[in-house]
Design a protein around this motif. Structure first.
Motif, mmCIF file in Angstrom:
data_model
loop_
_atom_site.group_PDB
_atom_site.id
_atom_site.type_symbol
_atom_site.label_atom_id
_atom_site.label_comp_id
_atom_site.label_asym_id
_atom_site.label_seq_id
_atom_site.Cartn_x
_atom_site.Cartn_y
_atom_site.Cartn_z
ATOM 1 N N SER A 33 -8.006 -4.751 -3.274
ATOM 2 C CA SER A 33 -8.179 -4.858 -1.822
ATOM 3 C C SER A 33 -9.136 -3.800 -1.284
ATOM 4 O O SER A 33 -9.984 -4.092 -0.437
ATOM 5 C CB SER A 33 -6.815 -4.725 -1.122
ATOM 6 O OG SER A 33 -5.962 -5.780 -1.493
ATOM 7 N N ARG A 34 -9.023 -2.566 -1.794
ATOM 8 C CA ARG A 34 -9.932 -1.511 -1.322
ATOM 9 C C ARG A 34 -11.363 -1.766 -1.784
ATOM 10 O O ARG A 34 -12.321 -1.443 -1.081
ATOM 11 C CB ARG A 34 -9.469 -0.144 -1.823
ATOM 12 C CG ARG A 34 -8.150 0.334 -1.273
ATOM 13 C CD ARG A 34 -8.030 0.306 0.221
ATOM 14 N NE ARG A 34 -8.777 1.375 0.894
ATOM 15 C CZ ARG A 34 -8.702 1.619 2.208
ATOM 16 N NH1 ARG A 34 -7.931 0.868 2.975
ATOM 17 N NH2 ARG A 34 -9.416 2.581 2.746
ATOM 18 N N SER B 207 -0.184 -5.389 -0.329
ATOM 19 C CA SER B 207 -0.188 -5.062 -1.750
ATOM 20 C C SER B 207 1.109 -4.343 -2.118
ATOM 21 O O SER B 207 1.498 -3.371 -1.472
ATOM 22 C CB SER B 207 -1.380 -4.159 -2.090
ATOM 23 O OG SER B 207 -2.592 -4.845 -1.925
ATOM 24 N N GLY C 101 -5.318 -7.567 2.679
ATOM 25 C CA GLY C 101 -4.757 -7.521 1.333
ATOM 26 C C GLY C 101 -4.086 -6.199 1.038
ATOM 27 O O GLY C 101 -3.031 -6.144 0.382
ATOM 28 N N PHE C 102 -4.677 -5.101 1.526
ATOM 29 C CA PHE C 102 -4.095 -3.784 1.309
ATOM 30 C C PHE C 102 -2.740 -3.667 2.001
ATOM 31 O O PHE C 102 -1.831 -3.002 1.508
ATOM 32 C CB PHE C 102 -5.051 -2.710 1.824
ATOM 33 C CG PHE C 102 -4.736 -1.316 1.366
ATOM 34 C CD1 PHE C 102 -4.743 -0.979 0.028
ATOM 35 C CD2 PHE C 102 -4.434 -0.315 2.289
ATOM 36 C CE1 PHE C 102 -4.455 0.314 -0.405
ATOM 37 C CE2 PHE C 102 -4.147 0.977 1.877
ATOM 38 C CZ PHE C 102 -4.160 1.287 0.523
ATOM 39 N N GLY D 14 -10.018 -7.454 2.967
ATOM 40 C CA GLY D 14 -9.606 -6.282 2.208
ATOM 41 C C GLY D 14 -8.500 -5.506 2.892
ATOM 42 O O GLY D 14 -7.532 -5.084 2.249
ATOM 43 N N GLN D 15 -8.622 -5.310 4.201
ATOM 44 C CA GLN D 15 -7.586 -4.577 4.945
ATOM 45 C C GLN D 15 -6.274 -5.354 4.953
ATOM 46 O O GLN D 15 -5.189 -4.780 4.803
ATOM 47 C CB GLN D 15 -8.067 -4.321 6.380
ATOM 48 C CG GLN D 15 -7.139 -3.460 7.220
ATOM 49 C CD GLN D 15 -7.241 -1.976 6.918
ATOM 50 O OE1 GLN D 15 -7.731 -1.571 5.871
ATOM 51 N NE2 GLN D 15 -6.786 -1.150 7.841
ATOM 52 N N THR E 2 -3.258 -4.485 -7.272
ATOM 53 C CA THR E 2 -3.703 -5.338 -6.159
ATOM 54 C C THR E 2 -4.235 -4.497 -4.999
ATOM 55 O O THR E 2 -5.163 -4.913 -4.302
ATOM 56 C CB THR E 2 -2.548 -6.230 -5.667
ATOM 57 O OG1 THR E 2 -1.426 -5.404 -5.312
ATOM 58 C CG2 THR E 2 -2.129 -7.220 -6.728
#
Length: 440
Positions: free
Chosen positions: A120-121, A111, A107-108, A104-105, A116
């Protein structure tokens, strides 16, 4: 939490209590390091809120949706995670959690669109949800029961240290090396704790494994029975409302709205605002040590500490909000110091639920309690964002949402306190009678 068990500790341990000691401290430190990293990732948006507005071209309501979605996933996962911990054990659940919050981190970090970033969050929130209950379970499996309040407060303190890293390190990285490098670089910490955990973490000491669950303890019927049994305990419900009422003001302030309030409404620079957020974290760490010791030695202090924290928070939240013009710096400092007590006070909720439930139901009960503060935080984050948009960024009106939830929570605490105290006294009497009739 000493490095070795003292004779007095041995004398005070209940039958079946784990011994504690140096190995317990070492294993627990590995587990709590996972929670430390999860909190860094969870709170990193708190220092990046204004940057996120620019990066994704969004308004206050859309910004609050990041944290609301993350907390919605977190709160919704608490009971399932509690059931998972009771059935699968700490190590397996923490492993899943680390993988999810690290992805998730990461992906953030990369983003480029609002959609998106939201996904992620949400992924981060799902992984984060698996950490704290697992760490609480790890503490109960490695340390004597009398150490429970202090171990839980120390876990919360380590989490706040993660918040401190966000306010001191992530904020500087954002303005030094940029969005992508700051968030992607921080994701490396998730890989590090995953490796440590896989190599060294154990669910329990040798000889202290929980008895295997009967074959009948499976399926939807068993899950419903676990949740229902935990909820029927007044101590579980009281713990939930204590957590609900105490935690959320500091969470709302640190997770999203503190920095914009201090910069936009109080006219402070980002640097000064960041220092005040750091003060909240430092106060939390200090108060956590005090509250842990007090509750461990004086069990009757639990409710006065919780309600006293709620009252002090309400007063110090109200004063800067209603102050004509910009509040003086001394008042903002005192506000941040008092907000630091919210986290330690919320940990008291687990001290109501822990003695109310048997070991095989601890994860489920902790999950129910842990939902409280995050549901309150999620509700307030949304309310503040909506009210800011509706009133043209009037923080006086928007921040007043806090008082509504505090009043509701206090009403529930007062309604349940006598029932929970009576049930706890009955359990103590029953345990003494049982210990008298069980041969040594």
């Amino acid at each position: 939490m000493s490095s070795a068990s003292s004779p007095s500790d041995s004398a005070l341990r209940l039958p079946g209590d784990p011994p504690g000691g140096r190995r317990a401290v070492a294993v627990w430190c590995i587990g709590v390091s996972v929670y430390f990293v999860a909190v860094i990732f969870r709170t990193s948006l708190g220092v990046a809120g204004l940057d996120a507005v620019e990066r994704f071209d969004i308004n206050a309501s859309a910004l609050s949706t990041f944290s609301i979605l993350q907390l919605l996933v977190y709160a919704g996962m608490q009971i399932p995670v509690g059931l998972m911990v009771d059935r699968l054990g700490t190590k397996k659940v923490l492993t899943i959690g680390v993988v999810l919050f690290t992805l998730g981190q990461l992906g953030f970090a990369f983003s480029s669109s609002y959609g998106t970033a939201l996904v992620s969050r949400a992924l981060l929130g799902c992984g984060d949800a698996m950490t704290f209950i697992s760490v609480l379970r790890l503490g109960t499996r490695w340390f004597p029961a009398r150490r429970g309040p202090l171990v839980a407060q120390l876990a919360g303190l380590v989490g706040m240290a993660g918040n401190l890293v966000s306010t001191l390190v992530i904020a500087r990285l954002l303005h030094g090396i940029g969005w992508e490098a700051a968030f992607a670089g921080s994701a490396v910490a998730g890989v590090v704790v995953l490796v440590l955990m896989l190599l060294f973490l154990k669910d329990h000491p040798e000889g202290y494994a929980a008895p295997p669950l009967p074959a009948s303890h499976k399926g939807a019927a068993y899950v419903r029975a676990q949740i229902s049994a935990a909820w029927r305990e007044p101590g579980t419900r009281l713990g939930l409302w204590v957590h609900f009422t105490t935690q959320f003001p500091a969470m709302v302030f640190l997770l999203l709205w503190g920095l914009p309030f201090l910069v936009e409404a109080q006219g402070l620079s980002r640097g000064t605002a960041g220092e005040l957020l750091t003060l909240v974290v430092l106060s939390n760490m200090t108060v956590g040590l005090v509250y842990g010791q007090v509750v461990a030695r004086h069990h009757s202090a639990r409710l006065p500490l919780a309600l006293g924290t709620v009252a002090a928070t309400a007063v110090l939240w109200a004063l800067p909000v209603v102050w004509p013009g910009q509040a003086p710096m001394w008042l903002l400092v005192v506000m941040c110091v008092v907000l630091g007590a919210c986290g330690p006070a919320s940990m008291i909720g687990f001290d109501f639920a822990r003695p109310a439930n048997p070991p095989e139901r601890q994860g489920t009960a902790s999950g129910i309690v842990n939902m409280g503060g995050f549901v309150a935080s999620m509700t307030t984050l949304l309310a503040v964002g909506v009210l800011l948009d509706a009133t043209g960024d009037d923080y006086r009106i928007a921040f007043s949402a806090v008082f509504v939830l505090q009043a509701f929570g206090v009403g529930q605490i007062l309604r349940l306190r006598k029932r929970a105290a009576r049930a706890e006294r009955e359990r103590v009497v029953a345990s003494r009678v049982t210990s008298v009739h069980v041969p040594a």
